[in-house]
Design an enzyme around this catalytic site. Sequence first.
Site, PDB file in Angstrom:
ATOM      1  N   HIS A   5      -2.535  67.853 -31.381  1.00  9.41           N
ATOM      2  CA  HIS A   5      -2.495  67.060 -30.152  1.00  9.41           C
ATOM      3  C   HIS A   5      -2.411  65.588 -30.554  1.00  9.41           C
ATOM      4  O   HIS A   5      -2.744  65.219 -31.688  1.00  9.41           O
ATOM      5  CB  HIS A   5      -3.716  67.324 -29.273  1.00  9.41           C
ATOM      6  CG  HIS A   5      -3.604  66.739 -27.897  1.00  9.41           C
ATOM      7  ND1 HIS A   5      -2.483  66.888 -27.109  1.00  9.41           N
ATOM      8  CD2 HIS A   5      -4.463  65.978 -27.161  1.00  9.41           C
ATOM      9  CE1 HIS A   5      -2.659  66.267 -25.958  1.00  9.41           C
ATOM     10  NE2 HIS A   5      -3.850  65.706 -25.968  1.00  9.41           N
ATOM     11  N   ASP A  19      -5.836  59.626 -22.660  1.00 13.68           N
ATOM     12  CA  ASP A  19      -4.906  60.740 -22.851  1.00 13.68           C
ATOM     13  C   ASP A  19      -3.878  60.705 -21.727  1.00 13.68           C
ATOM     14  O   ASP A  19      -4.177  61.078 -20.589  1.00 13.68           O
ATOM     15  CB  ASP A  19      -5.647  62.077 -22.842  1.00 13.68           C
ATOM     16  CG  ASP A  19      -4.753  63.231 -23.294  1.00 13.68           C
ATOM     17  OD1 ASP A  19      -3.556  63.215 -22.952  1.00 13.68           O
ATOM     18  OD2 ASP A  19      -5.250  64.130 -23.989  1.00 13.68           O
ATOM     19  N   CYS A  74       3.217  66.477 -25.606  1.00 10.51           N
ATOM     20  CA  CYS A  74       2.172  65.494 -25.909  1.00 10.51           C
ATOM     21  C   CYS A  74       2.613  64.459 -26.941  1.00 10.51           C
ATOM     22  O   CYS A  74       2.222  63.296 -26.856  1.00 10.51           O
ATOM     23  CB  CYS A  74       0.894  66.189 -26.350  1.00 10.51           C
ATOM     24  SG  CYS A  74       1.042  67.178 -27.853  1.00 10.51           S
TER      25      CYS A  74
END
Length: 720
Positions: free
Chosen positions: A326, A343, A299
């Site tokens: 994250h 995202d 990520c």
Amino acid sequence: MVARQFIVSYNDSIFDVDYDTDDGLEVFKIQLFSLTSIPPHLQQFNGEDDDRVVLDDSDLTDISNKLKLIKINEEEKEIKLQDSIAAAVVQDNEEESIRNVQILGEDDESDDSGVVHVTNEFKELFSVAADLMKSDEEFARMLQAEEEALMLQEFSVSEQSEEIGQQIRPYISQVQMYEDPVRQEAARKTVPREELEEKALVSLAKEGNFKPSKIEQDHAFLLQLLFWFKQSFRWVNAPPCDGCGNDTNNQGMDAALPSEIQYGAARVELYRCNSCSRTTRFPRYNDPLKLVETRRGRCGEWANCFTLYCRAFGYESRLILDFTDHVWTECFSEFLGRWMHLDPCEGVFDRPLLYEKGWNKKLNYVIAIARDGVYDVTKRYTRKWAEVLSRRNITREPDLLATLHSMTRECRRSFTTQILSELEGRDKIESEELEKFLYSTGDASVSLPGRQSGNKEWRIARSEIGSDDHCSLSNTSCPIRVCVDEHVTKIYNAFSPLLSRCVDHSLPKSRIVEILKIFKEILVELRSSSYKTRQTSINPFILHLLPYFDELINALSLKSKIDTDGKVDICLASDPVNTSLGLPVVLDALDDLINVLNNYDDLNQVSLSWPLIKLNRIHSGSVLASGEELPFGIATSAFDGLSTSKWEEPNGARGCWIVYKLSDKQMHKLVAYDLMSANDAPERDPMDWYEFSRHGHVFYQSTCLLQIYVICFHGFWFFS
């Protein structure tokens, strides 16, 4: 099975409805939608004789056969609910009264005790209205919980901590890399820009917007950039062996080499091959310039690189740091007039509650880092602020605010007075927006999934798998969508004169198939060219075949022309988006036609009918469905003429339906319909269905429909 005839009055109209009472009120409402255009969730039925409301779980065999249909205004619905809640609150014991406002479920019964009953259909709206008009007592409880959390924070943080500043500051240097023209140009070179522009325009056209504004185009392009990045970047659980490409296992860490440190790799993971025992290095690069080249990571790498892409195309962008491990991106959408969550790991946009509601994350700090400042945006990503506050124990809230303001001043020290004024105005608007977010309910009909990126074991270990491993981003209360599919009908109709000419010239089947394949090659070449200037030259040896395809060429918004050197070209005749919409449809139709032709011994005039020719396909209707998967499995995907798209109903195993209603409110005789199951999950295919007719409308009801697919039809119909 009990058949009854209901007499339904609405305004000045009377409808005689023959109905199987076993189907329940939900299907009854869908049938009335086809007759009155009133969406099911806005329908209310009262008895003609006693004016009693017919509830969703009412036994249709016992109620009066004379019904009045009432269209409920959305605002009136909310007002009625608010009035009901207010009436309950004014009773002696406010808290006890609120408990008396019951939601009527499958096993509940109505009574005359003064209790407010709300049918299943109103559950969601009831929740929204109740949340929007929180009582003073509830609001006071929220403030008290916030005060208690702040008090606990005072005790848990012994002194002003520098830790939070130390965690954030490295990211300020990182986001400055996104402003580097060299890095931006390197990113732009890897993007199929024109392809994404075309997809953006087609997505808008499918919503009926053929003349979008610059702001609308920019918003649509950003979404296509997100989808492209999701497909082009690679997630790394464990890298494949550099030698043989087989699986590897983690062997720990190693010091970074100078060539790795050059691109910000402070950490290097080591992996040993299960086959050849070779060691593979996995440097965790922080320089987005290197990530544009490697196109892989987790990520951190995904969000880092994607934010560079957003800046490279001129979007105001932020890197979002979640202290519970994250990272993602926010971009300011001029179309929405606010910051939008994106995202890249999940391919999800504008779903800020994804982490708290979908992943079950216990958030604490969510910090946005941009070229113009550092911002605490935690309130955008939670509806449990008091709980979040209780976990914010790194520093006191005033100290956090001061730290972020100091960092923001550093970022803005070279900005002009005008830019500073604009930013301060935007900061104020965002601050007010974040406060409102805390008290909004979001869209309760949208199901948010657990984490999808990373292998299952890793997601379970991080407790991010959510409540349902198979959950997807879906909508359980679909809006009524309009099908933009007239081009599909024109294309299907254009095959009729083509085949008629072939029959008139007594061409054998093999020659017809050959002609179709030649035309397909021309279209494939057109598809591979620039959508703005599509053009291809025709081989002189096949010029005599062009008249066969005149109608198809016109249906694709194309034309043939003669160049100055005498060559014949096929090129754009009008808006290139019309051609972009039609090309994939006609290519699918050609494949289907060739396949059908292979089942014929030969062709004659009698053969020129269904399924060879699909004339007069209905189009431009409205679609309503029991649910849909976002963003690609929406209900209109069932009617776009493409084999690559489908309507997906995530809860189809529990029963589902889809309705297509004609725009002209006329009745059409159903000649034939065509159902194609998706090819990715055979276990979801419908088992069987049966058809029945009601008042000139033909319905198709499936006894088990798990997921539906690509559909072409010639009439009005319904799946359930």
